[in-house]
Design a protein around this motif. Structure first.
Motif, PDB file in Angstrom:
ATOM      1  N   ARG A  81       0.830  -1.211   0.000  1.00 38.33           N
ATOM      2  CA  ARG A  81       0.000   0.000   0.000  1.00 38.33           C
ATOM      3  C   ARG A  81       0.862   1.257   0.000  1.00 38.33           C
ATOM      4  NH1 ARG A  81      -3.256  -3.370   3.334  1.00 38.33           N
ATOM      5  NH2 ARG A  81      -2.305  -2.588   5.255  1.00 38.33           N
ATOM      6  N   ASP A  82       1.967   1.230   0.757  1.00 42.04           N
ATOM      7  CA  ASP A  82       2.861   2.395   0.780  1.00 42.04           C
ATOM      8  C   ASP A  82       3.450   2.665  -0.602  1.00 42.04           C
ATOM      9  OD1 ASP A  82       2.398   2.749   3.466  1.00 42.04           O
ATOM     10  OD2 ASP A  82       4.214   1.696   4.114  1.00 42.04           O
ATOM     11  N   VAL A  83       3.821   1.603  -1.304  1.00 44.81           N
ATOM     12  CA  VAL A  83       4.365   1.757  -2.660  1.00 44.81           C
ATOM     13  C   VAL A  83       3.305   2.344  -3.593  1.00 44.81           C
ATOM     14  CG1 VAL A  83       5.230   0.500  -4.676  1.00 44.81           C
ATOM     15  CG2 VAL A  83       6.063  -0.080  -2.379  1.00 44.81           C
ATOM     16  N   LEU A  84       2.072   1.852  -3.478  1.00 45.95           N
ATOM     17  CA  LEU A  84       0.988   2.341  -4.332  1.00 45.95           C
ATOM     18  C   LEU A  84       0.692   3.811  -4.045  1.00 45.95           C
ATOM     19  CD1 LEU A  84      -1.479  -0.693  -4.162  1.00 45.95           C
ATOM     20  CD2 LEU A  84       0.319  -0.237  -5.828  1.00 45.95           C
ATOM     21  N   ILE A  85       0.671   4.180  -2.776  1.00 45.20           N
ATOM     22  CA  ILE A  85       0.393   5.569  -2.410  1.00 45.20           C
ATOM     23  C   ILE A  85       1.484   6.493  -2.971  1.00 45.20           C
ATOM     24  CG2 ILE A  85       0.300   7.173  -0.454  1.00 45.20           C
ATOM     25  CD1 ILE A  85      -1.056   4.852   1.123  1.00 45.20           C
ATOM     26  N   HIS A  86       2.735   6.073  -2.845  1.00 49.87           N
ATOM     27  CA  HIS A  86       3.843   6.871  -3.370  1.00 49.87           C
ATOM     28  C   HIS A  86       3.703   7.059  -4.878  1.00 49.87           C
ATOM     29  CE1 HIS A  86       7.891   8.521  -3.672  1.00 49.87           C
ATOM     30  NE2 HIS A  86       8.124   7.675  -4.670  1.00 49.87           N
TER      31      HIS A  86
ATOM     32  N   VAL B  52     -20.352  14.611 -10.002  1.00 50.09           N
ATOM     33  CA  VAL B  52     -19.904  13.452  -9.215  1.00 50.09           C
ATOM     34  C   VAL B  52     -18.454  13.133  -9.581  1.00 50.09           C
ATOM     35  CG1 VAL B  52     -20.239  10.983  -8.795  1.00 50.09           C
ATOM     36  CG2 VAL B  52     -22.223  12.499  -9.044  1.00 50.09           C
ATOM     37  N   PRO B  53     -17.562  13.006  -8.595  1.00 42.27           N
ATOM     38  CA  PRO B  53     -16.164  12.668  -8.923  1.00 42.27           C
ATOM     39  C   PRO B  53     -16.061  11.360  -9.693  1.00 42.27           C
ATOM     40  CG  PRO B  53     -16.369  13.350  -6.624  1.00 42.27           C
ATOM     41  CD  PRO B  53     -17.771  13.208  -7.154  1.00 42.27           C
ATOM     42  N   ARG B  54     -15.019  11.255 -10.484  1.00 43.32           N
ATOM     43  CA  ARG B  54     -14.758  10.015 -11.186  1.00 43.32           C
ATOM     44  C   ARG B  54     -14.299   8.948 -10.194  1.00 43.32           C
ATOM     45  NH1 ARG B  54     -14.028  14.367 -13.988  1.00 43.32           N
ATOM     46  NH2 ARG B  54     -14.321  14.478 -16.253  1.00 43.32           N
ATOM     47  N   LEU B  55     -14.444   7.708 -10.606  1.00 47.01           N
ATOM     48  CA  LEU B  55     -14.028   6.565  -9.789  1.00 47.01           C
ATOM     49  C   LEU B  55     -12.854   5.868 -10.448  1.00 47.01           C
ATOM     50  CD1 LEU B  55     -14.599   4.408  -7.476  1.00 47.01           C
ATOM     51  CD2 LEU B  55     -15.973   3.215  -9.208  1.00 47.01           C
ATOM     52  N   ALA B  56     -11.910   5.424  -9.634  1.00 45.03           N
ATOM     53  CA  ALA B  56     -10.849   4.524 -10.084  1.00 45.03           C
ATOM     54  C   ALA B  56     -10.727   3.405  -9.062  1.00 45.03           C
ATOM     55  CB  ALA B  56      -9.527   5.255 -10.254  1.00 45.03           C
ATOM     56  N   VAL B  57     -10.248   2.253  -9.513  1.00 43.86           N
ATOM     57  CA  VAL B  57     -10.191   1.075  -8.648  1.00 43.86           C
ATOM     58  C   VAL B  57      -8.802   0.455  -8.712  1.00 43.86           C
ATOM     59  CG1 VAL B  57     -11.133  -1.218  -8.223  1.00 43.86           C
ATOM     60  CG2 VAL B  57     -12.643   0.611  -8.988  1.00 43.86           C
ATOM     61  N   VAL B  58      -8.259   0.145  -7.537  1.00 43.39           N
ATOM     62  CA  VAL B  58      -7.049  -0.678  -7.433  1.00 43.39           C
ATOM     63  C   VAL B  58      -7.455  -1.940  -6.683  1.00 43.39           C
ATOM     64  CG1 VAL B  58      -4.701  -0.864  -6.552  1.00 43.39           C
ATOM     65  CG2 VAL B  58      -5.537   1.334  -7.420  1.00 43.39           C
TER      66      VAL B  58
ATOM     67  N   ALA C 244     -13.233  -4.832 -10.910  1.00 42.77           N
ATOM     68  CA  ALA C 244     -11.991  -4.382 -11.537  1.00 42.77           C
ATOM     69  C   ALA C 244     -11.645  -5.244 -12.743  1.00 42.77           C
ATOM     70  CB  ALA C 244     -10.855  -4.411 -10.514  1.00 42.77           C
ATOM     71  N   ARG C 245     -11.802  -6.554 -12.607  1.00 40.93           N
ATOM     72  CA  ARG C 245     -11.453  -7.452 -13.704  1.00 40.93           C
ATOM     73  C   ARG C 245     -12.440  -7.316 -14.863  1.00 40.93           C
ATOM     74  NH1 ARG C 245     -10.145 -12.828 -10.175  1.00 40.93           N
ATOM     75  NH2 ARG C 245      -9.433 -13.761 -12.145  1.00 40.93           N
ATOM     76  N   ALA C 246     -13.707  -7.032 -14.548  1.00 35.60           N
ATOM     77  CA  ALA C 246     -14.690  -6.809 -15.612  1.00 35.60           C
ATOM     78  C   ALA C 246     -14.366  -5.546 -16.410  1.00 35.60           C
ATOM     79  CB  ALA C 246     -16.096  -6.714 -15.025  1.00 35.60           C
ATOM     80  N   LEU C 247     -13.696  -4.590 -15.778  1.00 38.23           N
ATOM     81  CA  LEU C 247     -13.261  -3.377 -16.470  1.00 38.23           C
ATOM     82  C   LEU C 247     -12.008  -3.615 -17.308  1.00 38.23           C
ATOM     83  CD1 LEU C 247     -13.715  -0.710 -13.662  1.00 38.23           C
ATOM     84  CD2 LEU C 247     -15.036  -0.846 -15.784  1.00 38.23           C
ATOM     85  N   GLY C 248     -11.419  -4.808 -17.162  1.00 36.22           N
ATOM     86  CA  GLY C 248     -10.207  -5.115 -17.905  1.00 36.22           C
ATOM     87  C   GLY C 248      -8.927  -4.760 -17.185  1.00 36.22           C
ATOM     88  N   LEU C 249      -9.011  -4.461 -15.877  1.00 33.36           N
ATOM     89  CA  LEU C 249      -7.821  -4.108 -15.116  1.00 33.36           C
ATOM     90  C   LEU C 249      -7.053  -5.361 -14.698  1.00 33.36           C
ATOM     91  CD1 LEU C 249      -9.330  -1.386 -12.752  1.00 33.36           C
ATOM     92  CD2 LEU C 249      -7.725  -1.004 -14.631  1.00 33.36           C
TER      93      LEU C 249
ATOM     94  N   VAL D 150      -0.277  -3.715  -8.025  1.00 33.32           N
ATOM     95  CA  VAL D 150       0.810  -2.878  -8.546  1.00 33.32           C
ATOM     96  C   VAL D 150       0.627  -2.645 -10.038  1.00 33.32           C
ATOM     97  CG1 VAL D 150       3.299  -2.696  -8.886  1.00 33.32           C
ATOM     98  CG2 VAL D 150       2.404  -3.669  -6.755  1.00 33.32           C
ATOM     99  N   GLU D 151       0.309  -3.708 -10.782  1.00 32.31           N
ATOM    100  CA  GLU D 151       0.063  -3.558 -12.218  1.00 32.31           C
ATOM    101  C   GLU D 151      -1.165  -2.684 -12.471  1.00 32.31           C
ATOM    102  OE1 GLU D 151      -0.198  -7.298 -14.167  1.00 32.31           O
ATOM    103  OE2 GLU D 151       1.723  -8.025 -13.409  1.00 32.31           O
ATOM    104  N   ALA D 152      -2.198  -2.833 -11.632  1.00 35.08           N
ATOM    105  CA  ALA D 152      -3.404  -2.025 -11.798  1.00 35.08           C
ATOM    106  C   ALA D 152      -3.118  -0.549 -11.543  1.00 35.08           C
ATOM    107  CB  ALA D 152      -4.501  -2.528 -10.863  1.00 35.08           C
ATOM    108  N   THR D 153      -2.227  -0.256 -10.591  1.00 34.64           N
ATOM    109  CA  THR D 153      -1.843   1.133 -10.338  1.00 34.64           C
ATOM    110  C   THR D 153      -1.134   1.723 -11.552  1.00 34.64           C
ATOM    111  OG1 THR D 153      -1.638   0.704  -7.961  1.00 34.64           O
ATOM    112  CG2 THR D 153      -0.546   2.670  -8.816  1.00 34.64           C
TER     113      THR D 153
END
Length: 323
Positions: A19-24, A84-90, A99-104, A109-112
């Motif tokens: 999570r720390d790596v993703l936040i950075h 309405v703010p946009r949504l993103a998913v990790v 997330a997988r249905a969206l093709g992520l 880490v790869e999704a980020t």
């Protein structure tokens, strides 16, 4: 771009270091505020506050499908709209259907990395959502599925096991599904649920009713499950039901929903489950599920207790997603 990262610290597949790596990584491109969930429903509250604040452009949900569902319901507390703010998913859960249905990628880490690429390219997608409505209770948005009856009963059993300390795994779901099948002998023969849809005769006796907003409905490991292969974020809702669950018929239906959903030719219409006791509808805007007795109810894999009557509607282009 100002963004809020909603983090579920109990997410199954992400450690604190990850999570720390993703936040950075996200902070390199975003003016990022980070909030960790502390109780059930907290992601909804955080997303609602972000939407009402009016200065947040993007809300990123880091967690499983439950975290995503809460976040979506917070964003849409006052309904869809341009503000309405946009949504993103990790993805950080055990299954990550949305997330997988969206093709992520299923790896966080790869999704980020995919999210950062989408932000740089200013790439977003409007998607449709489902909304479940029960009189006297708050409406509930869902991203990929809702269900009344047998499947929701399995979800309830799994949640009981998780509260007892069991880890959420695909084996746990399969085991509880088999246990539920054995213990629900009477309802397997004649279910309590009826489907009411404008312009159609009511369909009584459903043992289960699965409402899909996209396909696949879920995953067993890396294997997709397709009760409604035509379901899509670009259409309204699909309904799949079974009126009787005999051993042979159920095994046949399970094989059908686990097979490849495409017919032999590339441009052929996807093939869904069929059979004497199978009920299916595609691209339905409004319908209602009514149970003779309170039946288990779930949305996006979250058990919400028992319900006797739930109405559904499909809402196209309800939310914008960075993908």
């Amino acid at each position: 771009m100002r963004a809020l990262l909603v983090v579920n610290p109990k997410a199954t597949t992400t450690s604190g270091r990850t999570r720390d790596v993703l936040i950075h990584a996200l902070r390199s491109d975003l003016k990022l505020e980070v909030a960790q969930t502390e109780y059930r429903g907290h992601a909804r509250d955080l997303a609602r506050e972000a939407a009402e604040d009016g200065t947040v452009d993007l809300v990123v949900a880091l967690g499983g499908d439950g975290t995503v569902n809460e976040t979506v319901n917070g964003l849409l507390s006052h309904g869809p709209g341009e503000k309405v703010p946009r949504l993103a998913v990790v993805p950080g859960g055990s299954t990550n259907v949305f997330a997988r249905a969206l093709g992520l990628p299923n790896d966080p880490v790869e999704a980020t990395g995919a999210l950062l690429n989408a932000l740089e390219a200013r790439r977003e997608r409007p998607i449709g959502l489902g909304k479940a409505m029960t009189e006297g209770l708050p409406d509930r948005w869902f991203t990929f599925t809702a269900g009344l009856g047998f499947d929701a009963g399995v979800v309830g059993r799994v949640e009981e096991q998780r509260r007892a300390g069991r880890k959420s795994t695909h084996a746990l779901y399969v085991g509880q599904a088999l246990r539920h099948y054995v213990t629900q002998r009477e309802q397997r023969r004649s279910g309590p649920v009826a489907l009411e849809m404008p312009g159609h005769e009511p369909v009584p006796g459903l043992v289960l009713a699965i409402v899909s907003n996209t396909s696949p409905w879920t995953f067993l490991g890396n294997r997709p499950v397709y009760p409604s292969p035509l379901a899509s974020f670009d259409t309204d809702l699909d309904v799949f039901g079974i009126t009787r669950m005999t051993a042979f018929g159920t095994a046949r239906t399970v094989r059908q929903i686990l097979r490849s959903h495409s017919a032999s030719s590339d441009d052929a219409t996807p093939v869904g489950p069929s059979g004497k006791h199978v009920v299916s509808y595609h691209d339905a805007r409004h319908f209602t599920l009514v149970s003779q007795e309170p039946a288990p109810f779930q949305v996006d894999g979250d058990h919400l207790g028992d319900r006797s009557r739930v109405s559904f509607t499909g809402v196209r282009r309800a939310l914008r997603v960075i993908v």
